[in-house]
Design a protein around this motif. Structure first.
Motif, mmCIF file in Angstrom:
data_model
loop_
_atom_site.group_PDB
_atom_site.id
_atom_site.type_symbol
_atom_site.label_atom_id
_atom_site.label_comp_id
_atom_site.label_asym_id
_atom_site.label_seq_id
_atom_site.Cartn_x
_atom_site.Cartn_y
_atom_site.Cartn_z
ATOM 1 N N MET A 1 1.152 -1.170 0.315
ATOM 2 C CA MET A 1 0.106 -0.517 0.100
ATOM 3 C C MET A 1 0.839 1.842 -0.100
ATOM 4 O O MET A 1 1.845 1.464 1.208
ATOM 5 C CB MET A 1 -1.012 -0.126 1.425
ATOM 6 N N ARG A 2 0.812 2.427 -0.949
ATOM 7 C CA ARG A 2 1.438 3.116 -0.948
ATOM 8 C C ARG A 2 0.856 4.130 0.096
ATOM 9 O O ARG A 2 0.114 4.508 0.666
ATOM 10 C CB ARG A 2 0.875 4.282 -1.783
ATOM 11 N N ASP A 5 -2.251 6.099 -0.320
ATOM 12 C CA ASP A 5 -3.255 5.714 -0.105
ATOM 13 C C ASP A 5 -3.190 5.707 0.997
ATOM 14 O O ASP A 5 -4.740 5.676 1.957
ATOM 15 C CB ASP A 5 -3.575 4.073 -0.716
ATOM 16 N N ALA A 319 -7.309 -10.882 4.329
ATOM 17 C CA ALA A 319 -7.748 -11.943 3.538
ATOM 18 C C ALA A 319 -8.242 -11.227 1.231
ATOM 19 O O ALA A 319 -7.402 -12.420 1.448
ATOM 20 C CB ALA A 319 -9.269 -11.835 3.838
ATOM 21 N N ILE A 320 -8.553 -10.339 1.382
ATOM 22 C CA ILE A 320 -8.173 -9.413 -0.258
ATOM 23 C C ILE A 320 -6.476 -8.707 -0.356
ATOM 24 O O ILE A 320 -6.367 -8.299 -1.586
ATOM 25 C CB ILE A 320 -9.240 -8.408 -0.094
ATOM 26 N N GLY A 321 -5.270 -9.276 1.209
ATOM 27 C CA GLY A 321 -4.001 -9.305 0.267
ATOM 28 C C GLY A 321 -3.554 -8.007 1.327
ATOM 29 O O GLY A 321 -2.372 -7.861 0.113
ATOM 30 N N THR A 323 -0.446 -7.459 3.481
ATOM 31 C CA THR A 323 -0.010 -8.211 4.908
ATOM 32 C C THR A 323 0.416 -7.360 5.628
ATOM 33 O O THR A 323 -0.306 -6.642 5.965
ATOM 34 C CB THR A 323 1.765 -7.035 4.122
ATOM 35 N N PRO A 399 -5.504 -14.063 10.143
ATOM 36 C CA PRO A 399 -6.907 -13.368 9.299
ATOM 37 C C PRO A 399 -8.082 -14.861 9.837
ATOM 38 O O PRO A 399 -9.276 -13.686 9.782
ATOM 39 C CB PRO A 399 -6.292 -13.681 7.318
ATOM 40 N N ILE A 400 -8.069 -16.067 9.664
ATOM 41 C CA ILE A 400 -9.363 -16.442 10.258
ATOM 42 C C ILE A 400 -10.229 -16.238 11.192
ATOM 43 O O ILE A 400 -11.352 -16.090 11.465
ATOM 44 C CB ILE A 400 -8.536 -17.907 9.420
ATOM 45 N N LEU B 56 -5.651 -18.800 3.322
ATOM 46 C CA LEU B 56 -5.483 -17.851 4.683
ATOM 47 C C LEU B 56 -4.866 -19.034 5.902
ATOM 48 O O LEU B 56 -4.832 -18.799 6.624
ATOM 49 C CB LEU B 56 -7.401 -17.649 5.038
ATOM 50 N N ARG B 77 4.206 -12.993 3.332
ATOM 51 C CA ARG B 77 4.419 -11.844 2.404
ATOM 52 C C ARG B 77 3.744 -12.419 0.741
ATOM 53 O O ARG B 77 2.866 -12.081 0.191
ATOM 54 C CB ARG B 77 5.342 -11.618 2.509
ATOM 55 N N ALA B 80 0.186 -13.708 1.003
ATOM 56 C CA ALA B 80 -0.819 -11.514 0.783
ATOM 57 C C ALA B 80 -1.185 -11.683 -0.269
ATOM 58 O O ALA B 80 -1.800 -11.312 -1.144
ATOM 59 C CB ALA B 80 -0.320 -10.888 2.221
ATOM 60 N N ARG B 83 -3.045 -13.866 -2.223
ATOM 61 C CA ARG B 83 -4.660 -13.487 -2.153
ATOM 62 C C ARG B 83 -5.020 -12.351 -2.859
ATOM 63 O O ARG B 83 -5.896 -12.668 -3.010
ATOM 64 C CB ARG B 83 -4.037 -13.382 -0.640
ATOM 65 N N ARG B 84 -4.012 -11.185 -2.810
ATOM 66 C CA ARG B 84 -4.247 -9.757 -3.964
ATOM 67 C C ARG B 84 -4.480 -10.095 -5.152
ATOM 68 O O ARG B 84 -4.970 -9.502 -5.791
ATOM 69 C CB ARG B 84 -3.328 -8.769 -3.011
ATOM 70 N N PHE B 89 -12.182 -13.813 -2.797
ATOM 71 C CA PHE B 89 -12.938 -13.987 -1.929
ATOM 72 C C PHE B 89 -14.397 -13.105 -2.153
ATOM 73 O O PHE B 89 -14.173 -12.065 -2.802
ATOM 74 C CB PHE B 89 -12.329 -13.942 -0.620
ATOM 75 N N LEU B 108 -10.428 -1.262 -3.162
ATOM 76 C CA LEU B 108 -9.076 -1.611 -2.220
ATOM 77 C C LEU B 108 -8.159 -2.784 -2.558
ATOM 78 O O LEU B 108 -6.770 -2.558 -1.673
ATOM 79 C CB LEU B 108 -9.736 -2.625 -0.483
ATOM 80 N N PRO B 109 -8.771 -3.779 -2.933
ATOM 81 C CA PRO B 109 -7.574 -4.792 -2.995
ATOM 82 C C PRO B 109 -6.075 -4.381 -4.780
ATOM 83 O O PRO B 109 -4.942 -4.508 -4.128
ATOM 84 C CB PRO B 109 -8.539 -6.001 -4.594
ATOM 85 N N THR B 111 -5.674 -0.983 -4.460
ATOM 86 C CA THR B 111 -5.011 0.201 -3.515
ATOM 87 C C THR B 111 -3.751 -1.280 -3.171
ATOM 88 O O THR B 111 -2.210 -0.499 -2.880
ATOM 89 C CB THR B 111 -5.622 0.742 -2.117
ATOM 90 N N LEU B 112 -4.625 -2.151 -2.809
ATOM 91 C CA LEU B 112 -3.049 -2.491 -2.218
ATOM 92 C C LEU B 112 -1.699 -3.129 -2.891
ATOM 93 O O LEU B 112 -1.272 -3.767 -2.467
ATOM 94 C CB LEU B 112 -3.796 -4.039 -1.566
ATOM 95 N N GLU B 114 -1.106 -1.347 -4.649
ATOM 96 C CA GLU B 114 -0.524 -0.008 -5.579
ATOM 97 C C GLU B 114 -0.331 0.068 -7.236
ATOM 98 O O GLU B 114 0.790 0.797 -7.996
ATOM 99 C CB GLU B 114 1.461 -0.638 -5.137
ATOM 100 N N THR B 115 -1.458 -0.048 -7.300
ATOM 101 C CA THR B 115 -1.881 0.333 -8.967
ATOM 102 C C THR B 115 -2.455 1.942 -8.731
ATOM 103 O O THR B 115 -2.278 2.355 -8.044
ATOM 104 C CB THR B 115 -3.199 -0.047 -9.552
ATOM 105 N N ARG B 120 -7.113 2.150 -10.924
ATOM 106 C CA ARG B 120 -8.027 1.982 -10.445
ATOM 107 C C ARG B 120 -9.559 1.579 -10.029
ATOM 108 O O ARG B 120 -10.277 1.581 -9.754
ATOM 109 C CB ARG B 120 -7.802 1.236 -8.912
ATOM 110 N N ARG B 156 -16.099 -6.455 -5.640
ATOM 111 C CA ARG B 156 -14.251 -6.540 -4.978
ATOM 112 C C ARG B 156 -13.400 -7.123 -5.547
ATOM 113 O O ARG B 156 -11.857 -7.294 -5.703
ATOM 114 C CB ARG B 156 -14.800 -6.018 -4.138
#
Lengths: 406, 225
Positions: A1-2, A5, A319-321, A323, A399-400, B56, B77, B80, B83-84, B89, B108-109, B111-112, B114-115, B120, B156
């Motif tokens: 994440m930047r 953001d 869950a959506i990634g 870290t 996360p779970i 997960l 890492r 993650a 997952r991203r 999900f 959000l995905p 953003t994570l 870094e698009t 995005r 999403r």
């Protein structure tokens, strides 16, 4: 994440939960207010006292007979009075000091408490014996009448306070006054020749003084041995005052070997007072820091609650990634931003508080760049440190498990 | 090569002193473009299988490959990152973040990942429009109905164009009408060639699946295409 953001995300959490943000920042705001206000109270004291000292002549050196504190024998011993006899200074010493290189003027003084009687009123004053011909510094500060001359005998110049405020009637040049010795066994009649301007007493004398020549003083005291209480020396260059003080001491040591006396530049006295004030200033800031630490504990607690409340959200993020680092950085930034905003608010309010205290206490308050920087630095760093534990707790959530939490 | 290759996968949890096995040697391959329904009674291990497939959780033994990459030996890492970027999900209870807008949720995905901001935003708008919510971009998910929320969640899940969509009872909290809407979208996505694995209790929803796997007691009981 930047980073931008992350900042946007953190700001959105402040917006949606501003009560939490406000409650957690309250402690830090109060802490920073205390730091800024207490530092500027310290600075105000410092400024106030230096202003008072500023009235003093920084080119003066005070020579006084008497014992100095010296360190006793052996390590860790307490200071004791030196056993040497106090030095006795007379006109010969004045001549010696006058001949020291860098000396501009020498004022030998002899002071005694006396009872001043004027038209049936009595008042306690300081009677100060001086050498009129030496006092170029006082000649220009006569409000009415004239200053003493070398040929005056039973004549006096009266300070403004004594002339204006001590008796029912004001003392004017030409009036007769009578001074009694402290035990009232002797008296002397004096003719007032001048009254000094208000606040124009020399800084080395008290402002409830009357000034007479040494000749008159010697007769008034009626003692065989007439020695000066102090010799005030004016250095030609105020930057050289400490060097001149050393030379004066050296010159006097030839005739006063093994006698006790002190030679002190006013700047030295001034510096030691300022040093103490500086210590007071930082002690006050220390007290401010304690409230900041209490505030930080508050932030840490509120953040722990936030992490607990947002467990589910953290689970979703992961869950959506997101870290571990993303989550940790988000919550550290959350704490850091709280610290920054609260510190800025604290600095603003602290400035208002110190201006208020300044106007009430009549001290020259000053919020310095240093106190602003200290407030900001402590505010931001302490809150960020307070955020480390909650941020780590959030980052390592499974996360779970987190997704199960509501 | 199959998209997902699972061989002899075991998972057990430690409860006190004993290991409780949940998955007992699963062998499974999922090809690209398949729409797989995963069914079975509660506690049969389907959620655990989904969690391992979704990076997960980690397997206790055995192997699981996604696009040939062994998920059992990746760092946190890297998991993650998978997952991203590789997994989308869709949860039964939507799991949207209530204090940010639908648009931000879909972003959000990315953003994570870094698009770039404009990319995005465009992508999120496009996705929300494709699920029929182009007029709800700046709404908060809390102002939407259950069916609408699930559509945001699907948008999403698609944000980073994942290799596989994992849907855990996506219609479990929805009424009949919304269920049918969501299943239509799922079918469309599968029609576009997306691989979907869906846990469900509702036999009706398996109609659009081309494969149904029955699990029981940590094993695969039946695998019907």
């Amino acid at each position: 994440m930047r980073p931008d953001d992350m900042l946007e995300y953190v700001l959105s959490s402040f917006r949606s939960d501003w009560r939490r943000a406000f409650m957690s920042s309250l402690g830090i705001i109060i802490g920073v207010i205390s730091i800024v206000a207490l530092l500027s109270v310290g600075q105000g004291l410092y400024g106030g006292v230096s202003e008072q000292f500023g009235d003093m002549d920084m080119d003066l050196i005070s020579v006084r007979p008497g014992s100095e504190m010296v360190m006793g024998p052996g390590p860790g011993s307490r200071p004791v009075l030196s056993s040497a006899e106090p030095a006795e200074f007379d006109h010969k010493d004045v001549k010696i000091v006058e001949n020291v290189l860098g000396v501009d003027a020498v004022y030998p003084l002899k002071t005694a408490r006396a009872l001043l009687s004027f038209r049936g009123d009595n008042s306690s004053v300081n009677i100060v014996g001086i050498s009129p011909e030496n006092h170029d510094d006082m000649k220009d500060s006569v409000a009415r009448g004239r200053f003493l001359t070398g040929s005056d005998y039973k004549a006096a110049v009266v300070s403004s306070d004594v002339a204006e405020n001590s008796f029912r009637m004001k003392i004017s040049p030409g009036n007769q006054i009578r001074v009694y010795s402290a035990d009232k066994s002797r008296y002397m009649d004096l003719k007032v020749v001048g009254v000094l301007e208000e606040d124009e007493d020399p800084s080395y004398a008290s402002n409830d003084g009357i000034y007479v020549s040494h000749r008159a003083m010697k007769e008034f005291l009626d003692s065989e041995n007439y020695y000066y209480d102090s010799i005030i020396v004016r250095a030609r260059d105020s930057a050289e005052v400490e060097v001149v003080a050393e030379k004066v001491e050296k010159a006097l040591s030839r005739t006063h070997r093994n006698e006790a006396y002190s030679v002190e530049a006013m700047t030295t006295i001034f510096e030691s007072v300022l040093e103490v004030l500086n210590m007071i200033k930082y002690a006050l800031a220390g007290i401010g820091s304690i409230s900041l630490v209490v505030g930080a504990i508050g932030i840490s607690n509120v953040m722990m609650l936030t992490v607990k409340e947002r467990t589910h959200e953290i689970g979703v993020m992961k869950a959506i990634g997101a870290t571990t680092w993303d989550v940790r950085a988000l919550y550290l930034l959350d704490a850091g931003m709280l610290g920054l905003v609260s510190s800025l608010v604290g600095i603003l309010l602290g400035t208002l508080v110190s201006n208020f205290v300044g106007s009430v206490a009549m001290l020259p308050m000053e919020v310095t760049a240093q106190s602003v920087a200290l407030g900001l630095l402590f505010g931001v760093s302490i809150t960020t440190v307070a955020g480390i534990y909650p941020a780590n707790k959030a980052a390592v959530l499974d996360p779970i498990e987190a997704l199960r939490g509501e | 090569m199959a998209l997902v290759e699972i061989s002899n996968l075991e998972k057990s949890y430690r409860v006190g002193e004993t290991d409780v096995p949940v998955l007992k040697g699963i062998d499974l391959e999922i090809d690209e473009g398949e729409f797989v329904a995963l069914m079975g009674p509660s506690g049969c291990g389907k959620s655990t299988l989904m969690n391992i497939l979704g990076c997960l959780d980690r397997p206790s033994r055995g192997r699981i490959l996604l696009k040939g990459q062994d998920l059992g030996h990746l760092s946190d890492r890297d998991l993650a990152r998978i997952r991203r970027e590789e997994i989308g999900f869709v949860f039964q209870n939507f799991n949207l973040i209530g204090r940010i807008s639908n648009l931000k949720n879909v972003e959000l995905p990315m953003t994570l990942k870094e698009t770039a901001k404009n990319l995005r935003r465009d992508r999120a708008m496009e996705l929300l429009e494709s699920v029929g919510l182009g007029h709800r971009l700046d709404y908060s998910p809390s102002n939407l109905s259950g069916g609408e929320r699930q559509r945001v969640a699907i948008a999403r899940a698609l944000a980073n164009d994942p290799s596989i969509i994992l849907a855990d009872e996506p219609t479990g909290n929805l009424d009949e009408r919304s269920t049918s809407d969501i299943m239509d979208i799922m079918r469309e996505l599968n029609g576009e060639g997306r691989t979907i694995v869906m846990v469900t209790h509702d036999i009706e929803t398996t109609r659009c699946c081309n494969r149904v796997i029955w699990m029981r007691d940590g094993t695969i009981q039946e695998d019907a295409s």
